[in-house]
Design an enzyme around this catalytic site. Sequence first.
Site, PDB file in Angstrom:
ATOM      1  N   CYS A  15      -2.769   3.390   7.229  1.00 19.33           N
ATOM      2  CA  CYS A  15      -3.009   4.002   5.923  1.00 19.33           C
ATOM      3  C   CYS A  15      -1.887   3.537   4.997  1.00 19.33           C
ATOM      4  O   CYS A  15      -0.946   2.884   5.445  1.00 19.33           O
ATOM      5  CB  CYS A  15      -3.150   5.520   5.992  1.00 19.33           C
ATOM      6  SG  CYS A  15      -1.678   6.444   6.440  1.00 19.33           S
ATOM      7  N   CYS A  89      -8.491   4.548   2.974  1.00 16.85           N
ATOM      8  CA  CYS A  89      -7.634   4.355   1.806  1.00 16.85           C
ATOM      9  C   CYS A  89      -7.803   2.985   1.190  1.00 16.85           C
ATOM     10  O   CYS A  89      -7.019   2.568   0.343  1.00 16.85           O
ATOM     11  CB  CYS A  89      -6.177   4.600   2.186  1.00 16.85           C
ATOM     12  SG  CYS A  89      -5.658   3.701   3.637  1.00 16.85           S
ATOM     13  N   CYS A  93      -6.664  -5.064   6.126  1.00 15.85           N
ATOM     14  CA  CYS A  93      -5.860  -5.622   7.223  1.00 15.85           C
ATOM     15  C   CYS A  93      -6.149  -7.111   7.285  1.00 15.85           C
ATOM     16  O   CYS A  93      -7.260  -7.529   6.975  1.00 15.85           O
ATOM     17  CB  CYS A  93      -6.286  -5.015   8.562  1.00 15.85           C
ATOM     18  SG  CYS A  93      -5.671  -3.381   8.860  1.00 15.85           S
TER      19      CYS A  93
END
Length: 144
Positions: A15, A89, A93
């Site tokens: 997050c 959120c 990645c």
Amino acid sequence: MPDSPGAKPSILFVCVHNAGRSQMAAAWLTHLAGDRVEVRSAGSNPGDQVNPAAVAAMAEVGIDISAEVPKILTVDAVKESDVCITMGCGDTCPVFPGKRYLDWKLDDPAGQGVEAVRPIRDEIKTLVKELIAEIAPAKPEATE
């Protein structure tokens, strides 16, 4: 899930601040799956400390995350993980072939009191239990 037989699956929770949702998820996974999994958490913009309301909410269920420290998300952390779970959120990645990516849509506990964090904590527990059942189910006890 891991490439080599007998290796335990590695999970990375991400997050933004690595101060609430990802810390609670990592703690639940460690608490519920024990040494059957390898657990990491990180954030793209780590906070200074773990959210005190998250610490309090987890303490209510007997899990101490007060010593945890937010960590920066690294490419290596993603590479070393079998499953990368973002916590609703919008974080991105780095994407590597063969990895599994999930996004759990969860409210952000930042700036919330413990009353608001409890339902988030409980929702994370449910998601973690489902994840464990899929990636690292408990082995039945051997009977003689």
